[in-house]
Design an enzyme around this catalytic site. Structure first.
Site, PDB file in Angstrom:
ATOM      1  N   HIS A  22       0.819  -1.212   0.000  1.00  0.00           N
ATOM      2  CA  HIS A  22       0.000   0.000   0.000  1.00  0.00           C
ATOM      3  C   HIS A  22       0.856   1.268   0.000  1.00  0.00           C
ATOM      4  O   HIS A  22       0.371   2.349   0.302  1.00  0.00           O
ATOM      5  CB  HIS A  22      -0.914   0.023   1.226  1.00  0.00           C
ATOM      6  CG  HIS A  22      -1.759  -1.197   1.354  1.00  0.00           C
ATOM      7  ND1 HIS A  22      -2.622  -1.592   0.372  1.00  0.00           N
ATOM      8  CD2 HIS A  22      -1.861  -2.120   2.340  1.00  0.00           C
ATOM      9  CE1 HIS A  22      -3.225  -2.718   0.746  1.00  0.00           C
ATOM     10  NE2 HIS A  22      -2.772  -3.067   1.931  1.00  0.00           N
TER      11      HIS A  22
ATOM     12  N   HIS B   8      -7.102  -4.432  -1.417  1.00  0.00           N
ATOM     13  CA  HIS B   8      -6.460  -5.710  -1.747  1.00  0.00           C
ATOM     14  C   HIS B   8      -7.182  -6.350  -2.921  1.00  0.00           C
ATOM     15  O   HIS B   8      -7.120  -7.558  -3.118  1.00  0.00           O
ATOM     16  CB  HIS B   8      -6.487  -6.658  -0.566  1.00  0.00           C
ATOM     17  CG  HIS B   8      -6.099  -6.028   0.723  1.00  0.00           C
ATOM     18  ND1 HIS B   8      -7.006  -5.438   1.555  1.00  0.00           N
ATOM     19  CD2 HIS B   8      -4.891  -5.879   1.298  1.00  0.00           C
ATOM     20  CE1 HIS B   8      -6.366  -4.943   2.605  1.00  0.00           C
ATOM     21  NE2 HIS B   8      -5.093  -5.190   2.471  1.00  0.00           N
TER      22      HIS B   8
END
Lengths: 331, 331
Positions: A57, A219
């Site tokens: 991330h 995700h």
């Protein structure tokens, strides 16, 4: 797989090594716990702030450690929660007499790791509290979450509590500020493409050439709907309506507006989205007080974007405007 | 085409609109000349600095207009030089009694537009000079260039002359500084994938699943060789050898090291490249004094990276370290 990678098993470790080498005066990498921390932490005069989550991330959260932001980031492997004992060791390493604030995006795996680490640290006599962030309006309960997910809006919580901690605020005050910012922050994202985790070597999910995923998780979890590819304006309008109607944001409000890239989208496109969002907010009588355009919380190389609004008041705006110094910078 | 776009013909105009909306206090968009300028330009006490090039390389150059950097950026359409008359109008708009410095990456189309605009502006009595940047070591002469191409290393020239202009340096002094920085700056890039221009709607060139282009230009021009996909370390080592041996950089040198993403590569991967480059420089006795990791000069959504080294001395290092404020920022 078209990625810069050596051994996929060393992807995170090599990234963290790079971050520390690029910031030798300010950051320390602790390989034993997969940890990036401020070299001057813990500072006994401030609460230490830790955020953890899966890797993939970036810049969240390993590249936003520094003065006015995090004292440490404790990432797991790509898209995997950090091991509980790593979080525990991180908490001990940065423990300050003023306490430790653990920030966690609301994903079940992260929540479990941090709650157990909090318990163990507290048993050691460390003053520690945990704050969960759940800004994603797209779905209630999802593949990896009970309740709303925490996504790019967590930047604003980190920034606000980071600034307040630097000013000497105590742990209860940081909880108050963090909960307040979280309560007025809303995000929704969408994907144009999947992402490719280095260890998998192929796309995480399939998305047709004329398809997009509205409300995608960071995700690649399913969102609200899979839809036919739309124009930039149509996409912004749908994200904005979902975000605005959720709080709701209303005419007369002053907001921070973030257009966050998911990793594979160039910044030229993000500014096209930004322009539309800004203009549509003006139509609704909502004023943009602070602008954020770029990558804050990504999903590896996913093409896509999220839109975040934060309702501003004088307290929040001052904390967002306070100076901070992290690895992510142009100069 | 998986892009955020409305009408491809309005891609640049919509991006510029977004930039101006996100920076209402500091930047002005002049649609007539496709121009982003500092709202407070021209400042009669400093030389004005203008950079132009095709669009598609963002943040270069439209997002690095601001205090301590450019006074204006005059972009063309995607991968197309700005029209000569736009450069001329831009030069007139920001003309200061101290003069105007035009910065141009060495591509034939840009060179022609800027040289003609310089002539016309000079005929109007404007004090104006042009400086060409040609940091790319990969090829001598290429698809769109006679001589070396100017690529990501132009950031260092802009930063150095931007800081010096802010300090009051005159036009001749800026030319001296810019030529000096250009003379010690070397870059080489490579592509893992092609990019997709919005108006074309399909990849600009073909690159097989197991292929990469070493020495690629920022418009996808061919480089030194097409090769079998290699590991991150092997790629860095080849770029570094090409760059180091060109100046050459030598043991005892202190350098700025930039790992620049080409638009589609996530920053996690850029730090993996950075770590290797930093360590290999240490092996060669070369010290990294300043680090730059992120996107500076991109090629739309191309996956790939370039590596730049700048040989530092006290003068250059001080100019690079001076404060600056542009659209690209995290806070």
């Amino acid at each position: 797989m078209k990625k810069f990678v050596n051994d996929p098993q060393k992807y995170v470790a090599e990234m963290l090594t790079g971050i520390a080498l690029a910031n030798p005066d300010t950051l320390t990498y602790v390989p034993d716990y997969n940890l990036i921390m401020r070299s001057d932490a813990p500072n006994p005069n401030k609460v230490s702030i830790v955020q953890g989550s899966g890797s993939g991330h970036e810049p969240a959260h390993v590249m936003v450690v520094g003065k006015g932001m995090l004292d440490a980031a404790c990432p797991g492997d790509v898209f995997a929660a950090p091991p509980m004992d790593y979080v525990y060791e991180t908490t001990k390493l940065v423990a300050s007499p003023k306490g430790v604030l653990l920030l966690v995006n609301n994903y079940t795996g992260d929540k479990m790791a941090f709650e157990m680490a909090e318990e163990m640290s507290a048993a050691d006599g460390i003053l520690v509290k945990t704050l969960f962030i759940d800004d994603d309006v797209s779905v209630k309960d999802s593949t990896y979450t009970v309740g709303r997910r925490g996504v790019a809006g967590n930047f604003f919580v980190m920034k606000a509590v980071g600034a307040a901690a630097e000013n000497g605020a105590d742990l209860d005050e940081l909880i108050r500020i963090g909960e307040k910012v979280n309560s007025v922050t809303r995000t929704m994202g969408m994907a144009l493409t999947s992402c490719t985790p280095p260890a998998k070597g192929s796309p995480l999910f399939e998305l047709g050439e004329d398809e997009m995923e509205m409300g995608v998780g960071i995700h690649g979890e399913p969102g609200r709907r899979r839809a036919k590819l739309a124009s930039a304006n149509e996409i912004v309008d749908e994200l904005l309506e979902a975000v605005v109607s959720d709080l709701p944001f209303e005419s007369g409000d002053r907001v921070a507006l973030m257009i966050n890239g998911l990793g594979g989208t160039p910044i030229s496109e993000l500014y096209i989205l930004y322009g539309r969002a800004h203009a549509q907010l003006a139509e609704r009588g909502i004023t943009v007080g602070r602008s954020y355009v770029g990558e804050y919380c990504t999903s590896l190389d996913m093409a896509g974007a999220s839109l975040t609004l934060v309702k501003l008041d004088d307290e929040i705006e001052a904390l967002l405007a306070a100076p901070a110094e992290v690895a992510i910078r142009i100069f």
